[in-house]
Scaffold this motif. Sequence first.
Motif, PDB file in Angstrom:
ATOM      1  N   ALA A  91       0.961  -1.219  -0.029  1.00  0.00           N
ATOM      2  CA  ALA A  91       0.110  -0.027   0.029  1.00  0.00           C
ATOM      3  C   ALA A  91       0.973   1.218   0.095  1.00  0.00           C
ATOM      4  O   ALA A  91       2.030   1.174   0.378  1.00  0.00           O
ATOM      5  CB  ALA A  91      -0.745   0.076   1.396  1.00  0.00           C
ATOM      6  N   PRO A  92       0.448   2.454  -0.189  1.00  0.00           N
ATOM      7  CA  PRO A  92       1.208   3.648  -0.367  1.00  0.00           C
ATOM      8  C   PRO A  92       2.000   3.728   1.038  1.00  0.00           C
ATOM      9  O   PRO A  92       1.459   3.215   2.047  1.00  0.00           O
ATOM     10  CB  PRO A  92       0.085   4.483  -0.323  1.00  0.00           C
ATOM     11  N   ALA A  93       3.304   3.865   0.825  1.00  0.00           N
ATOM     12  CA  ALA A  93       4.120   3.639   1.964  1.00  0.00           C
ATOM     13  C   ALA A  93       3.837   4.940   3.092  1.00  0.00           C
ATOM     14  O   ALA A  93       3.483   6.129   2.827  1.00  0.00           O
ATOM     15  CB  ALA A  93       5.459   4.063   1.478  1.00  0.00           C
ATOM     16  N   ASP A 141      14.878  -7.432  -0.198  1.00  0.00           N
ATOM     17  CA  ASP A 141      13.499  -7.280  -0.401  1.00  0.00           C
ATOM     18  C   ASP A 141      13.014  -5.528   0.106  1.00  0.00           C
ATOM     19  O   ASP A 141      12.482  -5.063  -0.180  1.00  0.00           O
ATOM     20  CB  ASP A 141      12.523  -7.966  -0.142  1.00  0.00           C
ATOM     21  N   GLY A 142      13.703  -5.754   1.502  1.00  0.00           N
ATOM     22  CA  GLY A 142      13.243  -4.564   2.741  1.00  0.00           C
ATOM     23  C   GLY A 142      13.976  -3.526   2.113  1.00  0.00           C
ATOM     24  O   GLY A 142      13.460  -2.435   2.492  1.00  0.00           O
ATOM     25  N   PHE A 143      14.971  -3.407   1.498  1.00  0.00           N
ATOM     26  CA  PHE A 143      15.728  -2.103   0.805  1.00  0.00           C
ATOM     27  C   PHE A 143      14.805  -1.596  -0.029  1.00  0.00           C
ATOM     28  O   PHE A 143      14.833  -0.211  -0.076  1.00  0.00           O
ATOM     29  CB  PHE A 143      17.007  -2.463   0.423  1.00  0.00           C
ATOM     30  N   SER A 144      13.766  -2.296  -0.824  1.00  0.00           N
ATOM     31  CA  SER A 144      13.031  -1.485  -1.624  1.00  0.00           C
ATOM     32  C   SER A 144      13.566  -0.503  -2.700  1.00  0.00           C
ATOM     33  O   SER A 144      13.291   0.645  -2.842  1.00  0.00           O
ATOM     34  CB  SER A 144      11.945  -0.580  -0.962  1.00  0.00           C
ATOM     35  N   VAL A 145      14.632  -1.286  -3.207  1.00  0.00           N
ATOM     36  CA  VAL A 145      15.514  -0.199  -4.168  1.00  0.00           C
ATOM     37  C   VAL A 145      14.677   0.150  -5.536  1.00  0.00           C
ATOM     38  O   VAL A 145      14.739   0.964  -5.895  1.00  0.00           O
ATOM     39  CB  VAL A 145      16.659  -1.093  -4.558  1.00  0.00           C
ATOM     40  N   MET A 149      14.278   3.971  -6.516  1.00  0.00           N
ATOM     41  CA  MET A 149      14.733   4.701  -7.841  1.00  0.00           C
ATOM     42  C   MET A 149      13.730   5.188  -8.626  1.00  0.00           C
ATOM     43  O   MET A 149      13.891   6.222  -9.246  1.00  0.00           O
ATOM     44  CB  MET A 149      15.680   3.638  -8.597  1.00  0.00           C
ATOM     45  N   VAL A 150      12.482   4.773  -8.404  1.00  0.00           N
ATOM     46  CA  VAL A 150      11.393   5.207  -9.171  1.00  0.00           C
ATOM     47  C   VAL A 150      10.895   6.580  -8.649  1.00  0.00           C
ATOM     48  O   VAL A 150      10.707   7.598  -9.310  1.00  0.00           O
ATOM     49  CB  VAL A 150      10.117   4.246  -9.192  1.00  0.00           C
ATOM     50  N   ALA A 151      11.210   6.649  -7.496  1.00  0.00           N
ATOM     51  CA  ALA A 151      10.828   8.008  -6.803  1.00  0.00           C
ATOM     52  C   ALA A 151      11.839   9.167  -6.834  1.00  0.00           C
ATOM     53  O   ALA A 151      11.623  10.206  -7.041  1.00  0.00           O
ATOM     54  CB  ALA A 151      10.692   7.700  -5.004  1.00  0.00           C
ATOM     55  N   CYS A 152      13.235   8.871  -6.975  1.00  0.00           N
ATOM     56  CA  CYS A 152      14.049   9.553  -7.275  1.00  0.00           C
ATOM     57  C   CYS A 152      14.262  10.008  -8.785  1.00  0.00           C
ATOM     58  O   CYS A 152      14.999  11.049  -9.251  1.00  0.00           O
ATOM     59  CB  CYS A 152      15.602   8.965  -6.814  1.00  0.00           C
ATOM     60  N   HIS A 153      13.714   8.970  -9.787  1.00  0.00           N
ATOM     61  CA  HIS A 153      13.917   9.557 -11.154  1.00  0.00           C
ATOM     62  C   HIS A 153      12.558   9.798 -12.024  1.00  0.00           C
ATOM     63  O   HIS A 153      12.178   9.005 -12.820  1.00  0.00           O
ATOM     64  CB  HIS A 153      14.779   8.618 -11.765  1.00  0.00           C
ATOM     65  N   PRO A 154      11.799  10.606 -11.643  1.00  0.00           N
ATOM     66  CA  PRO A 154      10.420  10.658 -12.204  1.00  0.00           C
ATOM     67  C   PRO A 154      10.552  10.920 -13.784  1.00  0.00           C
ATOM     68  O   PRO A 154       9.211  10.743 -14.144  1.00  0.00           O
ATOM     69  CB  PRO A 154       9.656  12.078 -11.167  1.00  0.00           C
ATOM     70  N   ASP A 155      11.767  11.548 -13.968  1.00  0.00           N
ATOM     71  CA  ASP A 155      11.480  11.766 -15.588  1.00  0.00           C
ATOM     72  C   ASP A 155      12.363  10.800 -16.472  1.00  0.00           C
ATOM     73  O   ASP A 155      12.576  11.175 -17.320  1.00  0.00           O
ATOM     74  CB  ASP A 155      12.110  13.528 -15.725  1.00  0.00           C
ATOM     75  N   ALA A 156      12.491   9.627 -15.727  1.00  0.00           N
ATOM     76  CA  ALA A 156      13.143   8.543 -16.565  1.00  0.00           C
ATOM     77  C   ALA A 156      12.218   8.239 -17.773  1.00  0.00           C
ATOM     78  O   ALA A 156      11.044   7.951 -17.564  1.00  0.00           O
ATOM     79  CB  ALA A 156      13.368   7.358 -15.791  1.00  0.00           C
ATOM     80  N   HIS A 403      14.577  11.626   0.528  1.00  0.00           N
ATOM     81  CA  HIS A 403      13.885  11.737   1.708  1.00  0.00           C
ATOM     82  C   HIS A 403      12.597  10.999   1.539  1.00  0.00           C
ATOM     83  O   HIS A 403      12.483  10.302   2.905  1.00  0.00           O
ATOM     84  CB  HIS A 403      13.536  13.143   1.709  1.00  0.00           C
ATOM     85  N   TYR A 404      12.030  10.725   0.759  1.00  0.00           N
ATOM     86  CA  TYR A 404      10.698   9.877   0.692  1.00  0.00           C
ATOM     87  C   TYR A 404      11.175   8.572   1.169  1.00  0.00           C
ATOM     88  O   TYR A 404      10.603   7.793   1.798  1.00  0.00           O
ATOM     89  CB  TYR A 404      10.022   9.947  -0.731  1.00  0.00           C
ATOM     90  N   TRP A 405      12.088   7.892   0.315  1.00  0.00           N
ATOM     91  CA  TRP A 405      12.581   6.479   0.602  1.00  0.00           C
ATOM     92  C   TRP A 405      12.959   6.525   2.229  1.00  0.00           C
ATOM     93  O   TRP A 405      12.707   5.418   2.774  1.00  0.00           O
ATOM     94  CB  TRP A 405      13.690   6.207  -0.340  1.00  0.00           C
ATOM     95  N   HIS A 406      13.904   7.324   2.543  1.00  0.00           N
ATOM     96  CA  HIS A 406      14.318   7.253   4.112  1.00  0.00           C
ATOM     97  C   HIS A 406      13.170   7.213   4.843  1.00  0.00           C
ATOM     98  O   HIS A 406      12.982   6.241   5.896  1.00  0.00           O
ATOM     99  CB  HIS A 406      15.437   8.308   4.385  1.00  0.00           C
TER     100      HIS A 406
END
Length: 419
Positions: A91-93, A141-145, A149-156, A403-406
């Motif tokens: 679900a949304p984090a 898995d818990g690292f949720s990489v 990365m999707v959160a950090c690169h919204p313009d990929a 920041h979101y990921w942390h």
Amino acid sequence: MPDSGLSPGQPSLPDPPVTPPPLPGPPTLPFPPAGAAGAGTAAAPAGVADIPVPVTPEPGWIPRGPSGLGTASLSLARHPEGALEAPAPTAPAEGPAIPGLYHHPVAEPDPVRVEEVSLRIKAWAVDEVQAFPPEWEDQFDGFSVGRYMVACHPDAPTVDHLMAATRLMVAENAVDDCYCEDHGGSPIGLGSRLLLAHTALDPLHTTAEYAPDWAESLHSDAPRRAYRSAMEYFVELATPSQSDRYRHDMARLHLGYLAEAAWAETEHVPEVWEYLAMRQFNNFRPCPTITDTVGGYELPADLHASPAMQRVIALAGNATTIVNDLYSYTKEQRSPGLHLNLPVVIAEREGLSEQDAYLKAVEVHNDLMRTFEAEAAELAAACPVPTVLRFLKGVAAWVDGNHYWHRTNTYRYSLPSFW
Ligand SMILES: CC(C)=CCC/C(C)=C(\C)COP(=O)(O)OP(=O)(O)O
Ligand SMILES: [Mg+2]
């Protein structure tokens, strides 16, 4: 296609579409004026969210099985049927932000992309580079990489672009965990390990007699396998100058690891400014500085090298890294020995209580963030070149995604009870 200089050994990627998303129209300042928002949550910088993100559908992707002699026994994270499983979609984090921490909330990362990147990165980690043994699967898995990365690169522009960043992130963490930290790492002999691993990024050019032993060494442990493969994919996407930028940033990172290790070896607690200098090198910097490669465009080398851009990059990297010091504080307090982070060093060197030192470290972070934003806005105004504007937005998006990921990685981090 730029040549990695590394021995080929992996299937080549399909040529990714590299058409960058349209650039924003008339140049606008990508950030609010410094001080526009108070401590704590602030509005997202105007412009970052405005860059359209074309999603190029990719052909159905089938995880490859392990290939090569002896790899069958290395197949990890498999179900009896043999299918790899991405971490369960969540679900949304959730997760509380540090009270008083100046930051910008981000939109929830695209769940379709997160799912796809999570599946593909696990297949790469397991099948292509054997990055972790089975007992570390939960931590992987818990690292949720993928979410990171999707959160950090919204313009990929495509998932292939995201994968380039994600493989490097996994490889960087494999080196940190296995060479430096809690998965078998040690300060003893670290310089030798880091230098040899660095040749997976910056290849050895030597004689025919010695080259094969070097090439073989790149397959000899998880960090080197991961660096070698991740770099091989990256150089396929990057220009030579972007690859060289990345190598330089990784050399900086390795220098930072060495200073941290030297202090750990002698149990030395540096002055606060000395700690900040070490942490400017032992830093997330190699991640935001590939934002243009991951975005499918290039910030030209001379614009990247300008002193104003270098300062903005360093300030952003420092803010992102102090965010780690703050969110990982309780994890590091629980680890054996004295684990240096900004609150710990402030407490030790300035004679403050743990709580006061932590709150002071939050202020140091907030100062770095505000200075980053003010100087990025100045640079955008002084040099309104489209690639400069987009790069600055990309770095800002990385800062916010980090920041979101942390904040949301409650598997890994928890906050102290100082409030
Ligand atoms: C991804 C990358 C380039 C990392 C390099 C530096 C690094 C490992 C960090 C900035 C994270 O710091 P730390 O080692 O303290 O990580 P955790 O707190 O254990 O998550
Ligand atoms: Mg940390």
